[in-house]
Write a protein that holds these residues in place. Structure first.
Motif, PDB file in Angstrom:
ATOM      1  N   ARG A  99       0.828  -1.203   0.000  1.00 23.71           N
ATOM      2  CA  ARG A  99       0.000   0.000   0.000  1.00 23.71           C
ATOM      3  C   ARG A  99       0.858   1.247   0.000  1.00 23.71           C
ATOM      4  NH1 ARG A  99      -4.203  -0.501   4.663  1.00 23.71           N
ATOM      5  NH2 ARG A  99      -3.005  -2.299   5.277  1.00 23.71           N
ATOM      6  N   ALA A 100       1.908   1.239   0.737  1.00 19.79           N
ATOM      7  CA  ALA A 100       2.798   2.396   0.784  1.00 19.79           C
ATOM      8  C   ALA A 100       3.487   2.594  -0.561  1.00 19.79           C
ATOM      9  CB  ALA A 100       3.827   2.228   1.893  1.00 19.79           C
ATOM     10  N   SER A 101       3.899   1.520  -1.204  1.00 17.05           N
ATOM     11  CA  SER A 101       4.566   1.661  -2.491  1.00 17.05           C
ATOM     12  C   SER A 101       3.593   2.159  -3.554  1.00 17.05           C
ATOM     13  CB  SER A 101       5.202   0.341  -2.919  1.00 17.05           C
ATOM     14  OG  SER A 101       4.199  -0.615  -3.201  1.00 17.05           O
ATOM     15  N   ILE A 102       2.348   1.727  -3.484  1.00 16.99           N
ATOM     16  CA  ILE A 102       1.345   2.221  -4.425  1.00 16.99           C
ATOM     17  C   ILE A 102       1.120   3.717  -4.217  1.00 16.99           C
ATOM     18  CG2 ILE A 102      -1.106   2.104  -5.014  1.00 16.99           C
ATOM     19  CD1 ILE A 102      -0.927  -0.914  -4.482  1.00 16.99           C
ATOM     20  N   THR A 103       1.102   4.144  -2.984  1.00 17.04           N
ATOM     21  CA  THR A 103       0.933   5.562  -2.690  1.00 17.04           C
ATOM     22  C   THR A 103       2.104   6.370  -3.236  1.00 17.04           C
ATOM     23  OG1 THR A 103      -0.265   4.996  -0.660  1.00 17.04           O
ATOM     24  CG2 THR A 103       0.571   7.236  -0.847  1.00 17.04           C
ATOM     25  N   VAL A 104       3.302   5.864  -3.050  1.00 23.88           N
ATOM     26  CA  VAL A 104       4.481   6.568  -3.555  1.00 23.88           C
ATOM     27  C   VAL A 104       4.463   6.613  -5.078  1.00 23.88           C
ATOM     28  CG1 VAL A 104       6.998   6.456  -3.738  1.00 23.88           C
ATOM     29  CG2 VAL A 104       5.889   6.053  -1.535  1.00 23.88           C
ATOM     30  N   GLU A 105       4.120   5.501  -5.712  1.00 21.16           N
ATOM     31  CA  GLU A 105       4.057   5.478  -7.173  1.00 21.16           C
ATOM     32  C   GLU A 105       3.001   6.454  -7.687  1.00 21.16           C
ATOM     33  OE1 GLU A 105       3.401   1.458  -8.257  1.00 21.16           O
ATOM     34  OE2 GLU A 105       5.382   0.798  -7.599  1.00 21.16           O
ATOM     35  N   ALA A 106       1.865   6.501  -7.016  1.00 23.55           N
ATOM     36  CA  ALA A 106       0.812   7.425  -7.425  1.00 23.55           C
ATOM     37  C   ALA A 106       1.263   8.875  -7.235  1.00 23.55           C
ATOM     38  CB  ALA A 106      -0.463   7.163  -6.633  1.00 23.55           C
ATOM     39  N   ALA A 107       1.985   9.127  -6.160  1.00 23.05           N
ATOM     40  CA  ALA A 107       2.472  10.486  -5.905  1.00 23.05           C
ATOM     41  C   ALA A 107       3.465  10.913  -6.976  1.00 23.05           C
ATOM     42  CB  ALA A 107       3.119  10.563  -4.524  1.00 23.05           C
ATOM     43  N   LEU A 108       4.181   9.980  -7.549  1.00 22.10           N
ATOM     44  CA  LEU A 108       5.110  10.302  -8.632  1.00 22.10           C
ATOM     45  C   LEU A 108       4.408  10.333  -9.988  1.00 22.10           C
ATOM     46  CD1 LEU A 108       8.148   8.103  -7.561  1.00 22.10           C
ATOM     47  CD2 LEU A 108       7.908  10.577  -7.314  1.00 22.10           C
ATOM     48  N   LEU A 109       3.417   9.493 -10.170  1.00 20.01           N
ATOM     49  CA  LEU A 109       2.775   9.353 -11.468  1.00 20.01           C
ATOM     50  C   LEU A 109       1.744  10.442 -11.750  1.00 20.01           C
ATOM     51  CD1 LEU A 109       2.664   7.489 -13.915  1.00 20.01           C
ATOM     52  CD2 LEU A 109       0.828   6.251 -12.773  1.00 20.01           C
ATOM     53  N   TYR A 110       0.960  10.832 -10.778  1.00 22.08           N
ATOM     54  CA  TYR A 110      -0.101  11.815 -11.014  1.00 22.08           C
ATOM     55  C   TYR A 110       0.420  13.167 -11.498  1.00 22.08           C
ATOM     56  CZ  TYR A 110      -3.746   8.752  -9.230  1.00 22.08           C
ATOM     57  OH  TYR A 110      -4.624   7.725  -9.070  1.00 22.08           O
ATOM     58  N   PRO A 111       1.467  13.731 -10.933  1.00 23.71           N
ATOM     59  CA  PRO A 111       1.958  15.003 -11.491  1.00 23.71           C
ATOM     60  C   PRO A 111       2.401  14.880 -12.945  1.00 23.71           C
ATOM     61  CG  PRO A 111       2.882  14.656  -9.320  1.00 23.71           C
ATOM     62  CD  PRO A 111       2.165  13.396  -9.699  1.00 23.71           C
ATOM     63  N   ILE A 112       2.999  13.750 -13.288  1.00 28.22           N
ATOM     64  CA  ILE A 112       3.411  13.546 -14.679  1.00 28.22           C
ATOM     65  C   ILE A 112       2.189  13.499 -15.588  1.00 28.22           C
ATOM     66  CG2 ILE A 112       4.482  11.888 -16.253  1.00 28.22           C
ATOM     67  CD1 ILE A 112       6.380  11.155 -13.905  1.00 28.22           C
TER      68      ILE A 112
END
Length: 106
Positions: A28-41
């Motif tokens: 869950r934490a890794s998904i959150t981090v990936e989303a935090a990186l992916l959404y701005p892009i």
């Protein structure tokens, strides 16, 4: 003693259960981090595409305005200007005493 053995068993079971839960927390934490990186892009990509679309629309609109603003030539007006210019030229030649046939002959 039996109670002591049961406590150890209970502690061991709780540890096993907590180990089972840990990977889900990590995922869950890794998904959150990936989303935090992916959404701005993704947002910047959408903004870029919208900007290009608006720019192309503005260019097309300006071209259309340019086409609309060009007047269609009035052919009858142009025809009568040419006829009038020929008549004036003929009158000037007549007044000057020039003839078209022998002007260039020597």
């Amino acid at each position: 003693m039996r109670q002591l053995g049961m406590k150890k068993e209970r502690n061991r079971m709780e540890k096993a259960q907590s180990r089972k839960r840990e990977p889900f927390r990590i995922y869950r934490a890794s998904i959150t981090v990936e989303a935090a990186l992916l959404y701005p892009i993704l947002i910047f990509l959408l903004m870029f595409l919208l900007q290009k679309t608006i720019t192309y629309y503005q260019q097309t609109d300006q071209a259309a305005q340019g086409i609309i603003s060009v007047e269609e030539p009035d052919t009858s007006k142009m025809f009568w200007k040419i006829v009038l210019a020929q008549r004036v030229t003929e009158e000037i030649k007549e007044k000057a005493g020039l003839q078209e046939d022998n002007v260039y002959e020597n």
